[in-house]
Design a protein around this motif. Structure first.
Motif, PDB file in Angstrom:
ATOM      1  N   TYR A 158       0.876  -1.173   0.000  1.00  0.00           N
ATOM      2  CA  TYR A 158       0.000   0.000   0.000  1.00  0.00           C
ATOM      3  C   TYR A 158       0.910   1.218   0.000  1.00  0.00           C
ATOM      4  O   TYR A 158       1.621   1.470   0.982  1.00  0.00           O
ATOM      5  CB  TYR A 158      -0.927   0.026   1.218  1.00  0.00           C
ATOM      6  CG  TYR A 158      -1.871   1.209   1.192  1.00  0.00           C
ATOM      7  CD1 TYR A 158      -3.069   1.147   0.497  1.00  0.00           C
ATOM      8  CD2 TYR A 158      -1.538   2.401   1.831  1.00  0.00           C
ATOM      9  CE1 TYR A 158      -3.933   2.237   0.438  1.00  0.00           C
ATOM     10  CE2 TYR A 158      -2.387   3.494   1.781  1.00  0.00           C
ATOM     11  CZ  TYR A 158      -3.584   3.410   1.082  1.00  0.00           C
ATOM     12  OH  TYR A 158      -4.426   4.497   1.030  1.00  0.00           O
TER      13      TYR A 158
ATOM     14  N   SER B 198      -8.488   9.999   6.295  1.00  0.00           N
ATOM     15  CA  SER B 198      -9.054   9.416   5.074  1.00  0.00           C
ATOM     16  C   SER B 198      -8.108   8.391   4.445  1.00  0.00           C
ATOM     17  O   SER B 198      -8.556   7.355   3.931  1.00  0.00           O
ATOM     18  CB  SER B 198      -9.367  10.524   4.063  1.00  0.00           C
ATOM     19  OG  SER B 198      -8.198  11.261   3.746  1.00  0.00           O
ATOM     20  N   VAL B 199      -6.808   8.656   4.485  1.00  0.00           N
ATOM     21  CA  VAL B 199      -5.833   7.711   3.955  1.00  0.00           C
ATOM     22  C   VAL B 199      -5.786   6.453   4.818  1.00  0.00           C
ATOM     23  O   VAL B 199      -5.723   5.328   4.310  1.00  0.00           O
ATOM     24  CB  VAL B 199      -4.435   8.359   3.858  1.00  0.00           C
ATOM     25  CG1 VAL B 199      -3.372   7.324   3.467  1.00  0.00           C
ATOM     26  CG2 VAL B 199      -4.444   9.502   2.854  1.00  0.00           C
TER      27      VAL B 199
ATOM     28  N   GLU C 268      -8.176   5.196   6.574  1.00  0.00           N
ATOM     29  CA  GLU C 268      -9.383   4.402   6.320  1.00  0.00           C
ATOM     30  C   GLU C 268      -9.258   3.613   5.018  1.00  0.00           C
ATOM     31  O   GLU C 268      -9.695   2.455   4.933  1.00  0.00           O
ATOM     32  CB  GLU C 268     -10.608   5.327   6.287  1.00  0.00           C
ATOM     33  CG  GLU C 268     -10.933   5.904   7.668  1.00  0.00           C
ATOM     34  CD  GLU C 268     -12.006   6.981   7.629  1.00  0.00           C
ATOM     35  OE1 GLU C 268     -12.296   7.485   6.510  1.00  0.00           O
ATOM     36  OE2 GLU C 268     -12.539   7.335   8.692  1.00  0.00           O
ATOM     37  N   ASP C 269      -8.637   4.205   4.008  1.00  0.00           N
ATOM     38  CA  ASP C 269      -8.420   3.500   2.751  1.00  0.00           C
ATOM     39  C   ASP C 269      -7.447   2.343   2.945  1.00  0.00           C
ATOM     40  O   ASP C 269      -7.652   1.242   2.413  1.00  0.00           O
ATOM     41  CB  ASP C 269      -7.880   4.475   1.706  1.00  0.00           C
ATOM     42  CG  ASP C 269      -7.761   3.843   0.329  1.00  0.00           C
ATOM     43  OD1 ASP C 269      -8.747   3.226  -0.131  1.00  0.00           O
ATOM     44  OD2 ASP C 269      -6.676   3.937  -0.281  1.00  0.00           O
TER      45      ASP C 269
ATOM     46  N   ARG D  52      -8.999  -0.709   4.565  1.00  0.00           N
ATOM     47  CA  ARG D  52      -9.750  -1.524   3.617  1.00  0.00           C
ATOM     48  C   ARG D  52      -8.824  -2.543   2.942  1.00  0.00           C
ATOM     49  O   ARG D  52      -9.182  -3.720   2.792  1.00  0.00           O
ATOM     50  CB  ARG D  52     -10.404  -0.612   2.578  1.00  0.00           C
ATOM     51  CG  ARG D  52     -11.113  -1.343   1.446  1.00  0.00           C
ATOM     52  CD  ARG D  52     -11.608  -0.365   0.395  1.00  0.00           C
ATOM     53  NE  ARG D  52     -10.534   0.464  -0.133  1.00  0.00           N
ATOM     54  CZ  ARG D  52      -9.668   0.062  -1.054  1.00  0.00           C
ATOM     55  NH1 ARG D  52      -9.713  -1.180  -1.521  1.00  0.00           N
ATOM     56  NH2 ARG D  52      -8.727   0.888  -1.501  1.00  0.00           N
TER      57      ARG D  52
END
Length: 353
Positions: A62, A72-73, A75-76, A79
């Motif tokens: 990643y 936000s990063v 949370e990505d 995933r």
């Protein structure tokens, strides 16, 4: 001797040259089977080569880490962790990559192995700063302290001169503030003075001879000690200002620390005479704050917040936010002196007590 409390942080450190080869051994020692390799976009190729060398031990890569650890990063990335069923994290890079690993670990408690490529020092701390809606919030938790840190001098040999300098100044700031932190103690003071001395010696050499392995080794050694200092004591005005400036205006982390360091030290100087005397002897300078300002110039670092993206109206915004929910500080925070400090840092002027 004054009373003190010292808390040692439980982390395993592997230091040397070529130590990247020990990564599979460290993964196995932690009992991991599928690690996710983390990196920033510019270091994706390096991360993929590393993942390839790990074979089946690598779940994937990643490469979305970025400055100030946006939620936000994270949370990505979470995933991807779930999709790949990763059971551990390998972070390769500077403070941005380490920050992402910590943010994931805070939410999942996955083990972390960090391989620093800069002198950030955050890999040795249980501290995480995350940004959401333009506000950077810092917290401390044992869940975010990496289990293993592999320092390989080879990984720093190609670090650009400009980033080497500001990354090293960032590390120095951790040690300087540790000297006057509320939790200051003899063990941390020893580490802080050793670290400052190592980096002040190494950074000018790196600026002139980027491939000097001895200087690179000394700088990485100093950064390690600076990280221990930061992770063992509380933070004060310097870090409050940097977190405020970075979170509010998305300024580059290391450069912000480089610029703020002399000014924050000058502000606190009247309240910490013993620390200033220690720094005078260490730096061989009558004015330690000015000495750090001069060092930044000597290694080619920018010394004005205006040059790294801070808007003119940011002076008052930063002043207001720095005074809201302030960290402990040896000198009480006064609005006009704080505003003057930020204004001088904005303009790139020398520090004033």
């Amino acid at each position: 001797m004054k009373s003190f409390v010292y808390n040692g942080q439980p982390a395993r450190v592997v230091f040397g040259s070529g130590t990247i080869a020990r990564l599979p051994e460290e993964i196995d020692r932690l009992g991991l089977k599928r690690v996710l390799v983390l990196a920033t976009p510019p270091q994706e190729a390096k991360a993929r080569r590393l993942a390839g060398s790990l074979g089946s031990l690598a779940a994937g890569v990643y490469a979305g880490a970025t400055m100030h650890t946006p939620v936000s990063v994270t949370e990505d990335a979470l995933r991807v962790v779930a999709e790949l069923k990763a059971d551990g994290l390998v972070a390769v890079g500077g403070g941005s990559t380490t920050g992402l690993a910590k943010a994931i670990a805070l939410r999942t408690d996955l083990p972390q192995i960090v391989m620093p490529t800069t002198y950030a020092g955050s890999e040795m701390t249980p501290i995480l700063g995350e940004t959401k809606d333009g506000v950077k919030v810092t917290q401390s938790s044992p869940r975010v302290l990496p289990e293993v840190v592999i320092y390989d001098v080879d990984l720093t040999m190609t670090l650009p001169v400009s980033l080497s300098g500001t990354s090293g100044m960032n590390a120095i700031a951790h040690a300087v503030e540790a000297l006057y932190a509320r939790e200051s103690n003899p063990v941390i003071n020893l580490m802080a003075t050793e670290a400052i001395g190592a980096l002040v010696s190494a950074l000018p050499v790196i600026a002139e001879k980027p491939h000097d392995r001895d200087a690179r080794s000394e700088a990485l050694y100093g950064a390690w000690l600076c990280g221990i200092c930061l992770g063992s004591v509380g933070m004060a005005l310097h870090h409050k200002l940097c977190h405020t400036l970075g979170g509010s205006f998305d300024l580059p982390h290391a450069e912000t620390h480089t610029i703020v360091l002399p000014h924050a030290l000058a502000y606190n100087a009247p309240a910490v005479p013993a620390v200033m005397q220690t720094l005078r002897a260490l730096l061989k300078a009558d004015d330690p704050a000015k000495a750090f300002y001069d060092l930044a110039g000597r290694i080619g670092a920018r010394r004005a917040l205006s040059e790294i993206g801070m808007p003119p109206d940011g002076i008052d915004i930063a002043t207001d936010r720095a005074l809201a929910n302030p960290y402990w500080n040896p000198r009480s925070l006064e609005r006009e002196p704080i505003r003057g400090l930020i204004a001088r840092a904005y303009a790139g002027e020398p520090p004033q007590a």
